[in-house]
Design a protein around this motif. Sequence first.
Motif, short mmCIF file in Angstrom:
data_model
loop_
_atom_site.label_atom_id
_atom_site.label_comp_id
_atom_site.label_asym_id
_atom_site.label_seq_id
_atom_site.Cartn_x
_atom_site.Cartn_y
_atom_site.Cartn_z
N GLN A 133 0.83 -1.20 0.00
CA GLN A 133 0.00 0.00 0.00
C GLN A 133 0.87 1.26 0.00
O GLN A 133 0.37 2.34 -0.33
CB GLN A 133 -0.91 0.00 1.23
N GLY A 134 2.14 1.12 0.36
CA GLY A 134 3.05 2.26 0.34
C GLY A 134 3.87 2.34 -0.93
O GLY A 134 4.78 3.18 -1.02
N GLY A 135 3.58 1.47 -1.90
CA GLY A 135 4.28 1.55 -3.18
C GLY A 135 5.64 0.89 -3.20
O GLY A 135 6.51 1.28 -4.00
N TYR A 136 5.86 -0.13 -2.37
CA TYR A 136 7.18 -0.77 -2.32
C TYR A 136 7.33 -1.90 -3.34
O TYR A 136 8.38 -2.53 -3.42
CB TYR A 136 7.45 -1.31 -0.91
N THR A 137 6.26 -2.15 -4.13
CA THR A 137 6.38 -3.10 -5.23
C THR A 137 7.32 -2.53 -6.28
O THR A 137 7.31 -1.32 -6.54
CB THR A 137 5.01 -3.40 -5.84
N ASN A 138 8.14 -3.40 -6.90
CA ASN A 138 9.11 -2.99 -7.92
C ASN A 138 10.18 -2.05 -7.38
O ASN A 138 10.71 -1.20 -8.10
CB ASN A 138 8.41 -2.33 -9.12
N THR A 139 10.52 -2.18 -6.10
CA THR A 139 11.63 -1.44 -5.51
C THR A 139 12.64 -2.43 -4.96
O THR A 139 12.34 -3.62 -4.79
CB THR A 139 11.14 -0.52 -4.36
N PRO A 140 13.86 -1.97 -4.68
CA PRO A 140 14.86 -2.90 -4.10
C PRO A 140 14.41 -3.55 -2.80
O PRO A 140 14.90 -4.63 -2.45
CB PRO A 140 16.09 -2.01 -3.89
N LEU A 141 13.48 -2.94 -2.06
CA LEU A 141 13.04 -3.50 -0.79
C LEU A 141 12.04 -4.64 -0.96
O LEU A 141 11.78 -5.37 0.00
CB LEU A 141 12.42 -2.42 0.10
#
Length: 515
Positions: free
Chosen positions: A439-447
């Motif tokens: 929900q915080g937009g962490y998809t497709n990020t290094p995390l």
Amino acid sequence: MSAVFEFLFKYRAIVYQKGTFAFHPPWPAYVSWLAAATAVAGAWWLYRRTAGVVPRGPRAALVTLRGLTLVLLVVIFLQPVLVVRTVLPQKSFVAVAYDVSKSMEIHDGRDGQSRLEEVRHLLRPAANPVLEELGRKFKVRFFRFSGEASKVEGGFEDVPRHGNVTDLERTLSQVVVELGSAPISGIVLLTDGADNHSADLAAAAAQLRARNIPVYPVGIGAPDVSRDLEVMRVSAPKKVLRDAMIEADVAVRSKGYAGRRAKLTVKEHDRLIQSLEITLGSDGEVRTHKVNFSSETAGPKIFSFAIEPFSDEVIKENNSSDVLVRVEDSKPQILYTEGEPRWQYGFLRRSVGEDRNLHLVTLLRQADGKFFRQGLEDPAILEKGFPVDKAELFAYKGLILGSVEASFFTFDQLRMIADFVSQRGGSFLMLGGRNSLGQGGYTNTPLEDVLPVNLRFGSGNPPPFQDLEYKLRLTPYGAEHPVTRLSASEEENRKRWAAVPSLIGLNPTSGAKPG
């Protein structure tokens, strides 16, 4: 039967089993083959002229008998011999290797002797007919071993500290290397056979077999132990903080005491730290028992885990095991970054404030570009917000992200957080919230790869944050995990978790990742 065999063939059967037949003719080998062929051909030629007088069947039998008789005469003239290998006195070596590992301290011999005392008796220098006989035929070399073999001059020689492992594979290899290219007639191995360190003993035995080096094991100790308790292993953290709860898993195996109660103790230099009553399993069953304790002083500590022996127990030397734990008196720094004022922020600050082993540094976003910092040792720390270089971030031991969206960080900062886990080995915790996880937009990020849950829901967007109230309930495994251990007492731990207030808010995910 053996006497009849010896009467007929001059030697005992075992001589023929170990010996090799050969011929020692007074002429070259081709003469023997030519004589045998001539004998068979002569027998056939003599009876060929009787083809019209003697029927075919009897004639063939007569040819065979005469041919065999002539071949037997040829064999006699070939002078058959029996070659038996024998040892020339003092021309080859015999290695005598004896075990000096800790298991040899067990007192299960005659009159309460230890296994090592039995070896001492077997290798006594005086009035020892076995060693005297070996010494007449061979050059005898002595070795003692546990994890490795070492040469000993003159027979039995004890060591002040017995080894914790027995490695027969390495021992045999080192004995052969020590004797070099000298002829080795055999290796006598005096051991209780408790090998617990060899990687591939079968391969070492195959190499000895290829070199025709026999191994003669001499078993020491009782073949069967009817009553025994054993602390097989202890799993404990190698490093902890002072006053922190230490949880150890103690694996206990018993035989002959099924269902009985025993006392498990934890000591430091004979000072009792913890004790508990345990129930022993069936014969051969291994049961793991959890023990919780703490250390009030810092430094390297040796904790001894032991089961008090029963009066009729045969082997009492394996009832304990020591573990080295480094207790550190330090306050690792934890960085907590929160995106909005909420009750979790205040709760964490109050909780960590009571912990003498942690130093919590918090960064709370109050507005765009405005931060409230707490727990600072230097006013310049985090002055511009979240760290922008590895040196500053890697100074922390752990990192907590609250309800803060991924767009709050630059891509380099997100990659730096991932490196904080994979390269620095730091601890990372992401709390739930409206701007956390998927929900915080962490998809497709290094995390995304760092997090233990799956954030993706097919090709669509993740479901929104849900304002739900729910009660946390631990699984049986979770109730025993050190992270969820709120009290050393299992009963008190369950009561505390039952009293925990309800939680509000849920971040939907597509499940935990494997592992």
